[in-house]
Write a protein that holds these residues in place. Structure first.
Motif, PDB file in Angstrom:
ATOM      1  N   HIS A  70       0.853  -1.180   0.000  1.00 17.03           N
ATOM      2  CA  HIS A  70       0.000   0.000   0.000  1.00 17.03           C
ATOM      3  C   HIS A  70       0.891   1.232   0.000  1.00 17.03           C
ATOM      4  O   HIS A  70       1.886   1.282   0.729  1.00 17.03           O
ATOM      5  N   GLU A 125      -7.864   4.140   4.676  1.00 21.64           N
ATOM      6  CA  GLU A 125      -7.658   3.210   3.556  1.00 21.64           C
ATOM      7  C   GLU A 125      -6.549   2.207   3.884  1.00 21.64           C
ATOM      8  O   GLU A 125      -6.603   1.047   3.461  1.00 21.64           O
ATOM      9  N   GLU A 128      -8.138  -0.484   5.868  1.00 20.64           N
ATOM     10  CA  GLU A 128      -8.859  -1.402   4.988  1.00 20.64           C
ATOM     11  C   GLU A 128      -7.900  -2.441   4.412  1.00 20.64           C
ATOM     12  O   GLU A 128      -8.218  -3.630   4.346  1.00 20.64           O
ATOM     13  N   SER A 271     -14.780   0.345   4.786  1.00 22.62           N
ATOM     14  CA  SER A 271     -15.359   1.188   3.732  1.00 22.62           C
ATOM     15  C   SER A 271     -16.337   2.205   4.316  1.00 22.62           C
ATOM     16  O   SER A 271     -16.420   3.348   3.839  1.00 22.62           O
ATOM     17  N   ILE A 274     -14.264   4.977   5.940  1.00 26.53           N
ATOM     18  CA  ILE A 274     -13.667   5.817   4.896  1.00 26.53           C
ATOM     19  C   ILE A 274     -14.691   6.803   4.360  1.00 26.53           C
ATOM     20  O   ILE A 274     -14.428   8.014   4.246  1.00 26.53           O
TER      21      ILE A 274
END
Length: 280
Positions: A70, A125, A128, A271, A274
């Motif tokens: 990421h 994120e 996630e 989600s 976010i």
């Protein structure tokens, strides 16, 4: 000779043996010291930790980072054991983040709402991504949020990462689990291991964000101390109403749900968290 001096000498010696350029100290934590080094044209952070017992947690940190991909997670180049005299060390070669820490930035004032929202969404994120890997960071705090030279936020220091698909390394009899108390969720403060999941990181991140907005820990009440706030979190009390109202006024009322004492009352999916952070 102090431990810090021992590790500095060890870092310089390691660089000499491996053909790296040694550029001095970057910082010291409770368990690690970080130094700036260079390999060819590439600057990197050289982190050393003295191994006094089992290296299992250090190995897990490297495994966790190697399994992540990421842009807002620091890149791991290499990790290996190293002997320096009678000392056994664990060495990590990691991306050098020239923008410094959020902790350092906060000494110069609170970030603008726009900047904070970008940081919030980016790090949510990351949560996630970690959730998909069955990882829980457990130590999200201003000192572990760093920035690249272009200002992009990056989550660092996976030293106490929890791998949910691996046996826990924390003893059940301990009164408190791993983490930094001022930035820990209730289930960390009471070592309720069965409740640890991504929502623990959600709570930790929400404390950081609320602190950036309020200028103080979100569970601190007027006339009370940070110790009182930590005890309040451990006792699973709700955030003080005055602080919750202030977050609403500032356009970050979504943090109230993220800071619920019981994980089941927080955002169920990354989600959802976010999307809530994107909305003023």
């Amino acid at each position: 000779m102090s431990t810090a001096l021992d590790l500095s000498a060890a870092a310089a010696d390691l660089c000499q043996k491996r053909g790296f350029e040694f550029h001095g100290e970057l910082g010291k934590g409770a368990f690690k010291s970080a130094y700036l080094a260079k390999s060819g044209p590439t600057l990197f952070a050289l982190k050393l930790a003295a191994v006094t017992g089992s290296p299992e947690r250090l190995i897990r940190e490297a495994m966790a980072l190697q399994g992540c991909s990421h842009p807002a997670i620091a890149t791991l180049f290499d990790a290996f054991p190293h002997a320096y005299g009678s000392m056994q060390l664990w060495v990590v070669c990691e991306e050098y983040l020239a923008g410094g820490t959020l902790e350092a930035r906060l000494t110069g004032g609170l970030p603008t709402f726009a900047v904070l929202r970008t940081i919030a969404v980016t790090l949510a994120e990351v949560l996630e991504h970690l959730n998909a890997k069955k990882l829980v960071h457990r130590d999200i705090k201003p000192a572990n949020i760093m920035f690249r030279e272009d200002g992009a936020p990056v989550l660092t220091d996976f030293g106490i990462v929890r791998m949910l698909d691996q046996p826990t390394l924390t003893q059940a009899f301990l009164n408190m689990g791993p983490g930094t108390p001022a930035y820990a969720a209730p289930e960390q403060l009471t070592n309720d291991k069965a409740l640890i999941d991504w929502r623990t990181d959600q709570f930790d991140l929400a404390i950081v964000l609320a602190e950036c907005l309020l200028g103080h820990h979100p569970f601190v009440e007027s006339g009370k101390t940070i110790h009182d706030a930590i005890m309040s979190v451990a006792a699973k009390q709700e955030m003080p109403a005055a602080n919750a109202r202030r977050l609403e006024v500032l356009g970050f009322g979504c943090l109230i749900k993220a800071l619920k004492p019981w994980p089941i009352a927080r955002y169920r999916r990354p989600s959802e968290f976010i999307e809530s952070l994107k909305q003023p």
